[in-house]
Design a protein around this motif. Structure first.
Motif, PDB file in Angstrom:
ATOM      1  N   LEU A 260       0.827  -1.214   0.000  1.00 27.52           N
ATOM      2  CA  LEU A 260       0.000   0.000   0.000  1.00 27.52           C
ATOM      3  C   LEU A 260       0.858   1.261   0.000  1.00 27.52           C
ATOM      4  O   LEU A 260       0.556   2.234  -0.706  1.00 27.52           O
ATOM      5  CB  LEU A 260      -0.934  -0.008   1.214  1.00 27.52           C
ATOM      6  N   ARG A 261       1.932   1.256   0.781  1.00 24.67           N
ATOM      7  CA  ARG A 261       2.831   2.429   0.801  1.00 24.67           C
ATOM      8  C   ARG A 261       3.414   2.676  -0.578  1.00 24.67           C
ATOM      9  O   ARG A 261       3.451   3.819  -1.066  1.00 24.67           O
ATOM     10  CB  ARG A 261       3.973   2.202   1.802  1.00 24.67           C
ATOM     11  N   ALA A 262       3.908   1.611  -1.206  1.00 25.72           N
ATOM     12  CA  ALA A 262       4.509   1.757  -2.533  1.00 25.72           C
ATOM     13  C   ALA A 262       3.478   2.257  -3.537  1.00 25.72           C
ATOM     14  O   ALA A 262       3.762   3.145  -4.351  1.00 25.72           O
ATOM     15  CB  ALA A 262       5.110   0.427  -2.989  1.00 25.72           C
ATOM     16  N   ARG A 307      21.702   4.837  -2.919  1.00 23.14           N
ATOM     17  CA  ARG A 307      22.845   3.991  -2.591  1.00 23.14           C
ATOM     18  C   ARG A 307      23.269   4.051  -1.124  1.00 23.14           C
ATOM     19  O   ARG A 307      23.386   3.008  -0.469  1.00 23.14           O
ATOM     20  CB  ARG A 307      24.032   4.320  -3.506  1.00 23.14           C
ATOM     21  N   PRO A 308      23.526   5.245  -0.546  1.00 20.31           N
ATOM     22  CA  PRO A 308      23.958   5.257   0.859  1.00 20.31           C
ATOM     23  C   PRO A 308      22.904   4.744   1.824  1.00 20.31           C
ATOM     24  O   PRO A 308      23.228   4.119   2.841  1.00 20.31           O
ATOM     25  CB  PRO A 308      24.286   6.734   1.118  1.00 20.31           C
ATOM     26  N   VAL A 309      21.630   4.986   1.521  1.00 15.16           N
ATOM     27  CA  VAL A 309      20.560   4.510   2.399  1.00 15.16           C
ATOM     28  C   VAL A 309      20.465   2.995   2.349  1.00 15.16           C
ATOM     29  O   VAL A 309      20.303   2.327   3.378  1.00 15.16           O
ATOM     30  CB  VAL A 309      19.219   5.157   1.992  1.00 15.16           C
ATOM     31  N   SER A 310      20.594   2.421   1.162  1.00 16.69           N
ATOM     32  CA  SER A 310      20.438   0.973   1.014  1.00 16.69           C
ATOM     33  C   SER A 310      21.550   0.203   1.707  1.00 16.69           C
ATOM     34  O   SER A 310      21.315  -0.890   2.232  1.00 16.69           O
ATOM     35  CB  SER A 310      20.397   0.611  -0.474  1.00 16.69           C
ATOM     36  N   VAL A 315      14.883   1.291   6.854  1.00 16.28           N
ATOM     37  CA  VAL A 315      13.503   1.170   6.381  1.00 16.28           C
ATOM     38  C   VAL A 315      12.648   2.341   6.875  1.00 16.28           C
ATOM     39  O   VAL A 315      12.126   3.123   6.088  1.00 16.28           O
ATOM     40  CB  VAL A 315      12.867  -0.167   6.837  1.00 16.28           C
ATOM     41  N   ARG A 316      12.517   2.472   8.184  1.00 17.30           N
ATOM     42  CA  ARG A 316      11.581   3.455   8.741  1.00 17.30           C
ATOM     43  C   ARG A 316      11.962   4.891   8.372  1.00 17.30           C
ATOM     44  O   ARG A 316      11.118   5.662   7.901  1.00 17.30           O
ATOM     45  CB  ARG A 316      11.515   3.303  10.264  1.00 17.30           C
ATOM     46  N   GLY A 317      13.227   5.244   8.572  1.00 23.20           N
ATOM     47  CA  GLY A 317      13.665   6.611   8.276  1.00 23.20           C
ATOM     48  C   GLY A 317      13.423   7.012   6.823  1.00 23.20           C
ATOM     49  O   GLY A 317      12.837   8.074   6.549  1.00 23.20           O
ATOM     50  N   PRO A 318      13.855   6.193   5.861  1.00 21.83           N
ATOM     51  CA  PRO A 318      13.604   6.540   4.456  1.00 21.83           C
ATOM     52  C   PRO A 318      12.126   6.668   4.113  1.00 21.83           C
ATOM     53  O   PRO A 318      11.744   7.536   3.324  1.00 21.83           O
ATOM     54  CB  PRO A 318      14.238   5.370   3.693  1.00 21.83           C
ATOM     55  N   LEU A 319      11.281   5.818   4.711  1.00 18.25           N
ATOM     56  CA  LEU A 319       9.849   5.886   4.391  1.00 18.25           C
ATOM     57  C   LEU A 319       9.204   7.143   4.954  1.00 18.25           C
ATOM     58  O   LEU A 319       8.329   7.747   4.321  1.00 18.25           O
ATOM     59  CB  LEU A 319       9.136   4.636   4.923  1.00 18.25           C
ATOM     60  N   VAL A 320       9.612   7.559   6.142  1.00 14.69           N
ATOM     61  CA  VAL A 320       9.118   8.818   6.701  1.00 14.69           C
ATOM     62  C   VAL A 320       9.571   9.988   5.839  1.00 14.69           C
ATOM     63  O   VAL A 320       8.802  10.917   5.548  1.00 14.69           O
ATOM     64  CB  VAL A 320       9.600   8.993   8.159  1.00 14.69           C
ATOM     65  N   THR A 321      10.826   9.940   5.402  1.00 19.10           N
ATOM     66  CA  THR A 321      11.353  10.992   4.523  1.00 19.10           C
ATOM     67  C   THR A 321      10.589  11.040   3.211  1.00 19.10           C
ATOM     68  O   THR A 321      10.275  12.116   2.689  1.00 19.10           O
ATOM     69  CB  THR A 321      12.841  10.747   4.242  1.00 19.10           C
ATOM     70  N   ALA A 322      10.271   9.877   2.652  1.00 18.68           N
ATOM     71  CA  ALA A 322       9.528   9.823   1.390  1.00 18.68           C
ATOM     72  C   ALA A 322       8.163  10.482   1.533  1.00 18.68           C
ATOM     73  O   ALA A 322       7.738  11.257   0.658  1.00 18.68           O
ATOM     74  CB  ALA A 322       9.377   8.371   0.936  1.00 18.68           C
ATOM     75  N   VAL A 351      12.884  17.698  -5.252  1.00 15.06           N
ATOM     76  CA  VAL A 351      12.261  17.163  -4.038  1.00 15.06           C
ATOM     77  C   VAL A 351      11.601  15.821  -4.331  1.00 15.06           C
ATOM     78  O   VAL A 351      11.686  14.878  -3.531  1.00 15.06           O
ATOM     79  CB  VAL A 351      11.238  18.161  -3.460  1.00 15.06           C
ATOM     80  N   PHE A 352      10.944  15.707  -5.487  1.00 15.13           N
ATOM     81  CA  PHE A 352      10.353  14.421  -5.860  1.00 15.13           C
ATOM     82  C   PHE A 352      11.429  13.354  -6.051  1.00 15.13           C
ATOM     83  O   PHE A 352      11.177  12.165  -5.852  1.00 15.13           O
ATOM     84  CB  PHE A 352       9.523  14.558  -7.141  1.00 15.13           C
ATOM     85  N   GLY A 353      12.639  13.764  -6.447  1.00  9.94           N
ATOM     86  CA  GLY A 353      13.738  12.817  -6.560  1.00  9.94           C
ATOM     87  C   GLY A 353      14.074  12.169  -5.226  1.00  9.94           C
ATOM     88  O   GLY A 353      14.374  10.966  -5.155  1.00  9.94           O
ATOM     89  N   ILE A 354      14.021  12.960  -4.149  1.00 12.87           N
ATOM     90  CA  ILE A 354      14.242  12.407  -2.810  1.00 12.87           C
ATOM     91  C   ILE A 354      13.141  11.409  -2.476  1.00 12.87           C
ATOM     92  O   ILE A 354      13.394  10.337  -1.906  1.00 12.87           O
ATOM     93  CB  ILE A 354      14.289  13.539  -1.767  1.00 12.87           C
ATOM     94  N   THR A 355      11.902  11.738  -2.853  1.00 12.53           N
ATOM     95  CA  THR A 355      10.778  10.828  -2.613  1.00 12.53           C
ATOM     96  C   THR A 355      11.003   9.488  -3.308  1.00 12.53           C
ATOM     97  O   THR A 355      10.855   8.420  -2.701  1.00 12.53           O
ATOM     98  CB  THR A 355       9.465  11.449  -3.119  1.00 12.53           C
ATOM     99  N   VAL A 356      11.383   9.539  -4.586  1.00  8.26           N
ATOM    100  CA  VAL A 356      11.592   8.319  -5.360  1.00  8.26           C
ATOM    101  C   VAL A 356      12.704   7.469  -4.753  1.00  8.26           C
ATOM    102  O   VAL A 356      12.556   6.253  -4.564  1.00  8.26           O
ATOM    103  CB  VAL A 356      11.923   8.658  -6.830  1.00  8.26           C
ATOM    104  N   GLY A 357      13.831   8.093  -4.422  1.00  7.42           N
ATOM    105  CA  GLY A 357      14.974   7.346  -3.909  1.00  7.42           C
ATOM    106  C   GLY A 357      14.717   6.700  -2.562  1.00  7.42           C
ATOM    107  O   GLY A 357      15.030   5.518  -2.352  1.00  7.42           O
ATOM    108  N   THR A 358      14.129   7.441  -1.651  1.00  8.46           N
ATOM    109  CA  THR A 358      13.922   6.907  -0.295  1.00  8.46           C
ATOM    110  C   THR A 358      12.824   5.857  -0.253  1.00  8.46           C
ATOM    111  O   THR A 358      12.952   4.843   0.436  1.00  8.46           O
ATOM    112  CB  THR A 358      13.598   8.046   0.685  1.00  8.46           C
ATOM    113  N   GLN A 359      11.750   6.071  -1.004  1.00  7.73           N
ATOM    114  CA  GLN A 359      10.671   5.080  -0.956  1.00  7.73           C
ATOM    115  C   GLN A 359      11.087   3.777  -1.621  1.00  7.73           C
ATOM    116  O   GLN A 359      10.724   2.699  -1.154  1.00  7.73           O
ATOM    117  CB  GLN A 359       9.393   5.639  -1.592  1.00  7.73           C
ATOM    118  N   SER A 360      11.836   3.860  -2.726  1.00  9.89           N
ATOM    119  CA  SER A 360      12.209   2.635  -3.428  1.00  9.89           C
ATOM    120  C   SER A 360      13.108   1.757  -2.569  1.00  9.89           C
ATOM    121  O   SER A 360      12.923   0.538  -2.502  1.00  9.89           O
ATOM    122  CB  SER A 360      12.895   2.976  -4.758  1.00  9.89           C
ATOM    123  N   VAL A 361      14.074   2.368  -1.886  1.00 12.99           N
ATOM    124  CA  VAL A 361      14.983   1.605  -1.026  1.00 12.99           C
ATOM    125  C   VAL A 361      14.268   1.089   0.212  1.00 12.99           C
ATOM    126  O   VAL A 361      14.382  -0.090   0.575  1.00 12.99           O
ATOM    127  CB  VAL A 361      16.191   2.471  -0.630  1.00 12.99           C
TER     128      VAL A 361
END
Length: 384
Positions: A260-262, A307-310, A315-322, A351-361
């Motif tokens: 659902l998040r994705a 890359r650095p996040v992966s 998990v939690r931090g990147p999804l909140v950021t997304a 800004v949408f680039g940050i969304t894409v990167g963090t949510q995908s990882v």
């Protein structure tokens, strides 16, 4: 490369829609079926490819998919009608769908054989860049191809990519183990749950017909989709090897929430990506090249963030950021007009680039830990 073919093709067409409409003498709105045709094919084919990879081996499934991409590139490059282009997009959608679930299954098996307990973050990060960050690269690549050659290049580019992927697969991926014993066609159909695949395809097709008709809703299509969905749910609860495992979705809450998040995040990202490129061309009079280049920062930032996040298996931090960055960027979209400065458009894209990167990882790492090992290929396909 295999994992990148589907997202690149999904967005590559964005800057070619207006030129295709002009060349084939159809409305721009009618060319939207070229987008939905690939997505419908992918929605059915990705989990199907994952199921096939579990049964017959990921290498075999991947090679078959690449051949279909090759055929789709030839058909689209030579097509003279919208119907031919739709058929090409379906072939490309089905073929490219083999890449991601096959790759995830190969990585999972390789990690298990190496005795790894934690997700291989560095490898998954590379897969996230290939499988999601490249979505934002599609419009600028498409813009350059369409501007330098013609809209046919959006199809023909698949030919060299498919040939390269075929060569690398033959050289770099070990052969699958032979299937265990001989099975009849009925046994194979039961294992694959062909009836479940057909029901899922029918429900998705009817839902897409309803959505494509908006803002003039086709209530019959919606009713058909809901009815088929109800029948599919009842069937999948009883069959021993379900394609769409309803019982698992109910019992595995974390995995269901990951889906659902994705879905919610990508709904926003794709709406902006397609809407922004067409708006830049139709409302601001930009060329395909210019419109595509405005989204290039999105792809660059998403790749840098992934890359650095992966590597840290976060998990939690990147999804909140997304979620936070998507809210900020969506608010920024409301401020755009035909007189907005270019820097504001680029800023929203960043800004949408940050969304894409963090949510995908974040979502991909969550999927890796939440999906059962014996259904990992199908789960990866459903995720996509």
């Amino acid at each position: 490369m295999g994992s990148a073919l589907n997202p690149v093709n999904s967005s590559l067409i964005a800057t070619a829609l207006v030129p295709i409409a002009a060349a084939l003498h159809v409305s721009v709105g009618s060319t939207a079926v070229l987008v939905s045709a690939l997505y419908l094919a992918s929605a059915v084919a990705q989990p199907t490819a994952g199921k096939l990879a579990e049964e017959f081996g990921p290498r075999r499934v991947f090679l078959t998919g690449i051949v279909l991409v090759l055929l789709g590139g030839v058909l689209g490059g030579l097509g003279q009608s919208l119907a031919a282009l739709i058929a090409a997009r379906v072939l490309i959608g089905v073929g490219t769908s083999a890449g991601y679930p096959s790759a995830m299954l190969l990585i999972r098996r390789r990690a298990a054989s190496a005795g790894m307990s934690a997700p291989p973050g560095g490898v998954l990060g590379g897969l996230a860049v290939a499988g999601m960050a490249t979505v934002a690269v599609g419009p600028p690549i498409g813009g350059l191809l369409v501007g330098a050659l013609s809209w046919r290049a959006a199809f023909l580019i698949n030919i060299p990519l498919a040939l390269a992927a075929l060569a690398m697969t033959a050289y770099g991926i070990p052969r699958d183990d032979p299937p265990a014993g001989r099975r009849t066609a009925r046994e194979v159909a039961a294992r694959l749950d062909v009836a479940g695949i057909a029901g899922f395809a029918g429900a998705m097709t009817a839902l897409l017909v309803f959505l494509m008709a908006l803002p003039h809703p086709n209530w019959t299509a919606l009713a058909v989709s809901l009815a088929l969905g109800a029948v599919l749910t009842g069937w999948e609860r009883r069959t021993p090897t379900p394609f769409f495992d309803v019982r698992q979705l109910v019992s595995n809450g974390p995995l269901t929430r990951t889906y659902l998040r994705a879905a919610l995040t990508l709904l926003g990202v794709y709406t902006v990506m397609y809407g922004l490129t067409q708006w830049l061309q139709a409302a601001r009079g930009m060329s395909s090249v210019q419109a595509g280049l405005f989204l290039l920062p999105m792809g660059a930032v998403s790749a840098l963030v992934s890359r650095p996040v992966s590597r840290r298996n976060l998990v939690r931090g990147p999804l909140v950021t997304a979620a936070a960055t998507m809210l900020v960027a969506s608010t920024g979209i409301l401020l755009l007009t035909t007189r907005s400065p270019a820097v504001l458009i680029v800023g929203v894209s960043l800004v949408f680039g940050i969304t894409v990167g963090t949510q995908s990882v974040g979502n991909q790492t969550a999927l890796y830990t939440q999906a059962p090992a014996d259904q990992f290929g199908t789960a990866s396909g459903l995720f996509r």
